[in-house]
Design a protein around this motif. Structure first.
Motif, PDB file in Angstrom:
ATOM      1  N   GLY A  19      40.854  28.398  54.486  1.00 26.40           N
ATOM      2  CA  GLY A  19      40.998  29.840  54.276  1.00 26.40           C
ATOM      3  C   GLY A  19      41.657  30.228  52.971  1.00 26.40           C
ATOM      4  O   GLY A  19      42.391  31.207  52.924  1.00 26.40           O
ATOM      5  N   ILE A  20      41.416  29.463  51.893  1.00 26.27           N
ATOM      6  CA  ILE A  20      42.157  29.716  50.668  1.00 26.27           C
ATOM      7  C   ILE A  20      41.348  30.442  49.596  1.00 26.27           C
ATOM      8  O   ILE A  20      41.851  30.697  48.514  1.00 26.27           O
ATOM      9  CB  ILE A  20      42.704  28.403  50.062  1.00 26.27           C
ATOM     10  CG1 ILE A  20      41.661  27.294  50.109  1.00 26.27           C
ATOM     11  CG2 ILE A  20      43.914  27.939  50.807  1.00 26.27           C
ATOM     12  CD1 ILE A  20      40.667  27.324  49.068  1.00 26.27           C
ATOM     13  N   LEU A  21      40.092  30.775  49.913  1.00 27.45           N
ATOM     14  CA  LEU A  21      39.204  31.293  48.862  1.00 27.45           C
ATOM     15  C   LEU A  21      39.788  32.512  48.147  1.00 27.45           C
ATOM     16  O   LEU A  21      39.762  32.605  46.919  1.00 27.45           O
ATOM     17  CB  LEU A  21      37.841  31.615  49.474  1.00 27.45           C
ATOM     18  CG  LEU A  21      36.669  31.748  48.512  1.00 27.45           C
ATOM     19  CD1 LEU A  21      36.642  30.622  47.496  1.00 27.45           C
ATOM     20  CD2 LEU A  21      35.365  31.797  49.272  1.00 27.45           C
ATOM     21  N   ILE A  22      40.345  33.452  48.921  1.00 28.24           N
ATOM     22  CA  ILE A  22      40.890  34.672  48.305  1.00 28.24           C
ATOM     23  C   ILE A  22      42.074  34.321  47.402  1.00 28.24           C
ATOM     24  O   ILE A  22      42.197  34.820  46.285  1.00 28.24           O
ATOM     25  CB  ILE A  22      41.305  35.684  49.395  1.00 28.24           C
ATOM     26  CG1 ILE A  22      40.069  36.106  50.197  1.00 28.24           C
ATOM     27  CG2 ILE A  22      41.977  36.899  48.791  1.00 28.24           C
ATOM     28  CD1 ILE A  22      40.369  36.927  51.428  1.00 28.24           C
ATOM     29  N   GLN A  23      42.944  33.417  47.898  1.00 37.91           N
ATOM     30  CA  GLN A  23      44.128  33.036  47.111  1.00 37.91           C
ATOM     31  C   GLN A  23      43.713  32.375  45.801  1.00 37.91           C
ATOM     32  O   GLN A  23      44.281  32.621  44.752  1.00 37.91           O
ATOM     33  CB  GLN A  23      45.005  32.067  47.913  1.00 37.91           C
ATOM     34  CG  GLN A  23      45.437  32.614  49.261  1.00 37.91           C
ATOM     35  CD  GLN A  23      46.129  33.961  49.142  1.00 37.91           C
ATOM     36  OE1 GLN A  23      47.168  34.078  48.543  1.00 37.91           O
ATOM     37  NE2 GLN A  23      45.513  34.999  49.693  1.00 37.91           N
ATOM     38  N   GLN A  53      28.920  34.059  48.629  1.00 38.29           N
ATOM     39  CA  GLN A  53      30.145  34.333  49.370  1.00 38.29           C
ATOM     40  C   GLN A  53      31.306  34.646  48.403  1.00 38.29           C
ATOM     41  O   GLN A  53      32.132  35.516  48.672  1.00 38.29           O
ATOM     42  CB  GLN A  53      30.497  33.112  50.231  1.00 38.29           C
ATOM     43  CG  GLN A  53      31.473  33.422  51.337  1.00 38.29           C
ATOM     44  CD  GLN A  53      31.765  32.167  52.164  1.00 38.29           C
ATOM     45  OE1 GLN A  53      30.904  31.315  52.361  1.00 38.29           O
ATOM     46  NE2 GLN A  53      33.000  32.061  52.630  1.00 38.29           N
ATOM     47  N   ARG A  56      30.795  38.046  46.982  1.00 37.36           N
ATOM     48  CA  ARG A  56      31.071  39.054  48.011  1.00 37.36           C
ATOM     49  C   ARG A  56      32.569  39.375  48.023  1.00 37.36           C
ATOM     50  O   ARG A  56      32.964  40.538  48.056  1.00 37.36           O
ATOM     51  CB  ARG A  56      30.618  38.501  49.364  1.00 37.36           C
ATOM     52  CG  ARG A  56      31.018  39.323  50.553  1.00 37.36           C
ATOM     53  CD  ARG A  56      29.791  39.751  51.354  1.00 37.36           C
ATOM     54  NE  ARG A  56      30.163  40.165  52.714  1.00 37.36           N
ATOM     55  CZ  ARG A  56      30.743  41.320  52.976  1.00 37.36           C
ATOM     56  NH1 ARG A  56      31.027  42.159  52.003  1.00 37.36           N
ATOM     57  NH2 ARG A  56      31.054  41.642  54.218  1.00 37.36           N
ATOM     58  N   ILE A  57      33.387  38.334  47.976  1.00 40.04           N
ATOM     59  CA  ILE A  57      34.831  38.548  47.982  1.00 40.04           C
ATOM     60  C   ILE A  57      35.289  39.198  46.674  1.00 40.04           C
ATOM     61  O   ILE A  57      36.018  40.184  46.664  1.00 40.04           O
ATOM     62  CB  ILE A  57      35.567  37.210  48.212  1.00 40.04           C
ATOM     63  CG1 ILE A  57      35.321  36.724  49.631  1.00 40.04           C
ATOM     64  CG2 ILE A  57      37.063  37.362  47.944  1.00 40.04           C
ATOM     65  CD1 ILE A  57      35.862  35.346  49.927  1.00 40.04           C
ATOM     66  N   PHE A  60      34.553  42.784  46.523  1.00 41.51           N
ATOM     67  CA  PHE A  60      35.163  43.609  47.573  1.00 41.51           C
ATOM     68  C   PHE A  60      36.567  44.055  47.181  1.00 41.51           C
ATOM     69  O   PHE A  60      36.973  45.188  47.413  1.00 41.51           O
ATOM     70  CB  PHE A  60      35.219  42.802  48.877  1.00 41.51           C
ATOM     71  CG  PHE A  60      35.801  43.543  50.061  1.00 41.51           C
ATOM     72  CD1 PHE A  60      35.013  44.410  50.815  1.00 41.51           C
ATOM     73  CD2 PHE A  60      37.130  43.370  50.430  1.00 41.51           C
ATOM     74  CE1 PHE A  60      35.536  45.085  51.904  1.00 41.51           C
ATOM     75  CE2 PHE A  60      37.666  44.042  51.528  1.00 41.51           C
ATOM     76  CZ  PHE A  60      36.863  44.898  52.264  1.00 41.51           C
ATOM     77  N   TYR A  61      37.312  43.149  46.592  1.00 38.57           N
ATOM     78  CA  TYR A  61      38.732  43.428  46.349  1.00 38.57           C
ATOM     79  C   TYR A  61      38.984  44.068  44.995  1.00 38.57           C
ATOM     80  O   TYR A  61      38.379  43.675  43.992  1.00 38.57           O
ATOM     81  CB  TYR A  61      39.546  42.138  46.463  1.00 38.57           C
ATOM     82  CG  TYR A  61      39.693  41.665  47.873  1.00 38.57           C
ATOM     83  CD1 TYR A  61      40.503  42.357  48.769  1.00 38.57           C
ATOM     84  CD2 TYR A  61      39.024  40.543  48.334  1.00 38.57           C
ATOM     85  CE1 TYR A  61      40.646  41.931  50.073  1.00 38.57           C
ATOM     86  CE2 TYR A  61      39.154  40.108  49.644  1.00 38.57           C
ATOM     87  CZ  TYR A  61      39.978  40.807  50.508  1.00 38.57           C
ATOM     88  OH  TYR A  61      40.116  40.385  51.793  1.00 38.57           O
ATOM     89  N   MET A  64      40.360  42.004  41.837  1.00 40.46           N
ATOM     90  CA  MET A  64      39.519  41.037  41.124  1.00 40.46           C
ATOM     91  C   MET A  64      38.502  41.756  40.258  1.00 40.46           C
ATOM     92  O   MET A  64      37.961  42.775  40.645  1.00 40.46           O
ATOM     93  CB  MET A  64      38.800  40.147  42.140  1.00 40.46           C
ATOM     94  CG  MET A  64      39.767  39.378  43.008  1.00 40.46           C
ATOM     95  SD  MET A  64      38.901  38.485  44.303  1.00 40.46           S
ATOM     96  CE  MET A  64      40.306  37.983  45.306  1.00 40.46           C
TER      97      MET A  64
ATOM     98  N   LEU B 317      42.792  36.090  56.284  1.00 42.24           N
ATOM     99  CA  LEU B 317      43.545  34.840  56.392  1.00 42.24           C
ATOM    100  C   LEU B 317      42.618  33.637  56.465  1.00 42.24           C
ATOM    101  O   LEU B 317      42.962  32.539  56.052  1.00 42.24           O
ATOM    102  CB  LEU B 317      44.443  34.851  57.631  1.00 42.24           C
ATOM    103  CG  LEU B 317      45.674  35.752  57.595  1.00 42.24           C
ATOM    104  CD1 LEU B 317      46.440  35.657  58.896  1.00 42.24           C
ATOM    105  CD2 LEU B 317      46.581  35.394  56.426  1.00 42.24           C
ATOM    106  N   GLU B 318      41.420  33.871  56.989  1.00 47.51           N
ATOM    107  CA  GLU B 318      40.442  32.772  57.064  1.00 47.51           C
ATOM    108  C   GLU B 318      39.698  32.609  55.746  1.00 47.51           C
ATOM    109  O   GLU B 318      38.796  31.774  55.631  1.00 47.51           O
ATOM    110  CB  GLU B 318      39.439  33.041  58.190  1.00 47.51           C
ATOM    111  CG  GLU B 318      40.079  33.034  59.567  1.00 47.51           C
ATOM    112  CD  GLU B 318      39.094  33.432  60.667  1.00 47.51           C
ATOM    113  OE1 GLU B 318      37.874  33.406  60.431  1.00 47.51           O
ATOM    114  OE2 GLU B 318      39.565  33.765  61.772  1.00 47.51           O
ATOM    115  N   GLY B 319      40.037  33.424  54.743  1.00 45.07           N
ATOM    116  CA  GLY B 319      39.392  33.320  53.443  1.00 45.07           C
ATOM    117  C   GLY B 319      38.111  34.122  53.365  1.00 45.07           C
ATOM    118  O   GLY B 319      37.353  34.011  52.410  1.00 45.07           O
TER     119      GLY B 319
END
Lengths: 151, 651
Positions: A19-23, A53, A56-57, A60-61, A64, B317-319
């Motif tokens: 679950g680290i993609l956003i970080q 993917q 997409r992130i 969205f934010y 970024m 949290l799941e990315g």
């Protein structure tokens, strides 16, 4: 060109975690000030995540950016407290002074203008943040003075 | 530093810290300087440097400690400096004041009068925090320690009795007993929903599936709310202690802190807190020799309001993209990675150590029948004392705004207060006397939300405010469900029409219909509550809506397309300041002769009104039909609204 080693180093820091993609994308954003296409390719290939993917992130934010931004980032706080104290006027004036709209970058790549939702320093609204400097109680005349300081 | 392996170790450490700090010497001088985001923005960094340099210069650097503390809440008067042990409170301190403070107060023991709080009416000075009305009427349980501790140093928290509640829980209470105490305290979630915390913990504890997760929600997205920021930045260990106790109660071994990245200092201080707690063995394996394992990871939000919603936050949290998912099954059964998960707000968790230390009965003695304890509100907008105020549940908005907030600046009249952020509503002046708690605010058509109180004066337009929130939510809606995505866009279109003079009969009916549908059919709370700002303003200020639609008039003189600026020729002295500052060169006229605004060029930015010298005040702002026929002077404003250039509405 993107520094491939740097990207790999950032990815390495998260190896083996879920679950680290956003970080990770936030770190890339902090490193390059935007997220270049090559960096996305490297992340996709290293983590075996589809590029779609990642896009997409990244789209969205608000934190970024998928295109390069100016040397100085100007954020105008549009939180409610700033709003009732005249933030719209400050945003309009900043935009007309730089001749760009929120979300855009000046032609000479010196400034990017962004609206931001509440920075939590409501006592000094309206607030403009240039890079990491906070400017409070901004007035119409103040906008010019602040921009000049970074020109 | 060796790990603490028992409760005795913790007490031993506390004694060591206290004796090292000259606990026996009550006369030891130390200076607390607020280094929260608010004060830093006002230049606290330079004040801190000035103190360090000044003490160095006078050879006092060794003897006198400077503590960079968290935010005590009185942001209006930053930078805040407290000289201890006496507790002398200096406000609005600038670097150039520092030598005088050191010379007079530190060395000679005298007060620097001009930096003390002065009552605006009686001109009486206040020396100590608790003499200042802003603090005097509060009940500060959660934020009282912020000005006493350096949030970057765990020892400061331990010195004040920190982690004692955790020690008590781990050494002598079963998880069920902890849950029982929290249930008996009737603590309700401070993030907005007001759900009983004990019940939430119990549900997660009894859910099947391992591992279980517990999460701190510090994605404080409500614009105008910053109490979570102040706690997370200013006293992170108090929140962390609550989290560890919660984890023990529900049987979780993995926690998360979710902080929005717009709060860089909160991210930094939380990370440090985790690291230091780990070093002492307050996180990790076998905490204080109890056999309980627990660790925490920090996750930064990336700028999306909707990600503060529980299911969206868990997706993040799941990315994954932080969008909500349907809640067919409650997150206490199936949350992060489809495991039982408990999400608690920062302020909720900060209450936990207090309840464990002082007992559920004590906690229940504060507040109203159905809302116990205190609540931190952020008091912002058109109010004299902006800042964080912590009061017992049940205080009236009037008391908060006038006794603590010091009333409305510039002698303006209060119009109402907006609470609950974009999900809340506007409470008009006539209801400000209601004792507020979770249920009363809901009854008034607003909500507690995270606790922002935005004070509105007569210069605030209710429709513009509703439009602002709809606009905000339109940007922030993730677009996953149709009612919220399309409903907000249509509402924005119609409201934009109304504020720009294109409102039509029937607009209000259309808006109400959309609102009904969104409330019934949206996927998450963002969409369901998004209609509150509109509905509450319509309910209380229908006449203003009608003035915009029927008369094309903005009574508060806010909506740009409906206002015009005029220069009164008999008042204008021709100083040409307005001409110089007009961004569109719309003002002309010779020096020493009255200037004139060309209405076809004017963009109604209002800069001319801001720069017109307060002694002259030649510029008028009007709205309504009367303004159409004027080309220069505005001599009477019978049918329209108007007011003269007024200063001081921003103090």
């Amino acid at each position: 060109m993107v520094d491939r080693e740097k990207v790999l180093e950032i990815i390495e820091g998260y190896r083996g975690q879920d679950g680290i993609l956003i970080q990770l994308l936030l770190d890339l954003q902090a490193e390059f000030n935007w997220i270049p296409r090559e960096a996305i390719s490297i992340v996709s290939e290293q983590l075996r995540v589809p590029k779609s993917q990642i896009y997409r992130i990244a789209s969205f934010y608000k934190a970024m950016s998928l295109c390069p931004v100016g040397r100085h980032s100007i954020q105008v706080c549009m939180g409610t407290a700033c709003q009732v104290r005249g933030a719209q006027k400050v945003l309009d004036l900043t935009g007309s002074r730089l001749m760009i709209k929120p979300g855009e970058t000046t032609h000479d790549m010196s400034f990017s203008l962004r609206r931001v939702n509440c920075l939590g320093c409501c006592a000094m609204g309206p607030v403009i943040v240039v890079d990491k400097d906070y400017h409070g109680n901004v007035t119409a005349e103040g906008v010019d003075r602040i921009i000049e300081r970074y020109d | 530093m060796p790990k603490l392996t028992s409760v005795r170790d913790l007490e031993e450490l506390r004694r060591e810290i206290l004796s090292e700090r000259g606990g026996e010497d009550p006369n030891r001088l130390w200076i607390a300087i607020c280094a929260g985001t608010g004060c830093l923005a006002l230049g606290a960094g330079r004040v801190i440097d000035a103190f360090k340099a000044e003490l160095e210069k006078r050879g006092l650097a060794e003897a006198i400690e400077i503590k960079e503390t968290g935010c005590p809440g009185f942001c209006e008067k930053g930078t805040i400096v407290v000289v201890n042990p006496a507790g002398i409170c200096y406000l609005q301190v600038r670097p150039e004041d520092v030598p005088e403070i050191v010379e007079e107060t530190i060395q000679k023991g005298r007060l620097v009068d001009r930096l003390l709080y002065e009552d605006p009416i009686t001109a009486e000075k206040a020396i100590y925090e608790d003499q200042i009305p802003f603090y005097k009427h509060q009940m500060r349980l959660l934020i009282k320690d912020n000005i006493k501790i350096n949030p970057k140093n765990i020892d400061d928290y331990i010195a004040l009795g920190g982690y004692r509640a955790l020690a008590e829980v781990l050494s002598g209470m079963s998880p069920d007993e902890v849950i029982e105490v929290i249930k008996r305290s009737h603590l309700r979630g401070r993030g907005g929903g007001g759900f009983p915390t004990g019940v939430k913990w119990e549900a997660t504890r009894s859910a099947s599936g391992q591992p279980k997760y517990i999460i701190i929600n510090c994605d404080e997205g409500d614009p105008g709310a910053f109490m979570d920021r102040a706690l997370m930045e200013g006293n992170p260990h108090s929140v962390l202690e609550g989290l560890i106790i919660g984890a023990y109660a529900i049987g979780s071994s993995q926690g998360y802190i979710y902080v929005r990245m717009e709060y860089p200092l909160a991210v930094e201080n939380s990370l440090l807190a985790l690291e230091q707690a780990r070093e002492y063995g307050l996180l990790g394996k076998d905490i204080l020799g109890s056999g309980f394992d627990f660790d925490v990871r920090l996750h930064r939000g990336a700028g999306a309001f909707v990600s503060g919603e529980s299911t969206a936050l868990m997706n993040a949290l799941e990315g994954k993209v932080g969008e909500p998912r349907p809640k067919y099954v409650h997150t206490s059964q199936s949350g992060v990675w489809n495991r039982p998960s408990c999400l608690n707000n920062v302020e909720t968790l900060a209450n936990i150590p207090l309840i464990i230390n002082s007992g559920a009965d004590w906690f229940c003695s504060i507040g109203t029948e159905r809302s116990k304890g205190t609540k931190i509100f952020s008091l912002v907008g058109k109010v004299n004392n902006t800042g964080l105020v912590e009061v017992p549940m049940g205080m009236s908005l009037n008391d908060i705004i006038f006794k603590i907030g010091g009333g409305i600046p510039g002698g303006k009249r209060i119009k109402g207060a907006q609470t609950g952020g974009p999900s809340g509503g506007v409470i008009p002046e006539e209801y400000l006397d209601t004792a507020i708690d979770f249920d009363e605010l809901t009854n008034l058509g607003s909500m507690m939300g995270s606790g922002s109180i935005i004070v509105l004066d007569e210069d605030t337009c209710a429709i513009d405010l509703a439009r602002y929130f709809v606009d905000f939510l339109c940007d922030e809606s993730c677009g996953k469900c149709v009612p919220c995505r399309e409903g907000l866009r249509r509402m924005r279109e119609i409201l934009n029409g109304i504020v720009s003079g294109k409102g039509e009969e029937g607009d209000l009916d259309k808006l109400e219909e959309i609102a009904r549908l969104m409330r019934a059919a949206s996927l998450c709370a963002l969409g369901r509550t998004a209609v509150n700002p509109f509905l509450s303003t319509l309910n209380h200020f229908r006449d203003e809506y009608e003035a915009h639609i029927r008369e094309k008039r903005c009574p508060a003189l806010v909506c740009k397309p409906l206002v015009s600026y005029f220069i009164q020729p008999e008042v204008c002295i021709g100083c040409r300041l307005c001409q110089k500052s007009c961004p569109r060169a719309a003002i002309s006229g010779e020096e020493k002769e009255a200037s004139v605004i060309d209405q076809s060029l004017c963009t109604r930015c209002g800069v001319c009104l801001d720069v017109c010298p307060p002694k002259i005040r030649a510029i008028t702002k009007t709205s309504g039909k009367s303004s159409d026929s004027h080309s220069s002077g505005m001599r009477n404003a019978n049918s329209g609204s108007s007011h003269k250039a007024s200063r001081g509405d921003r103090s």
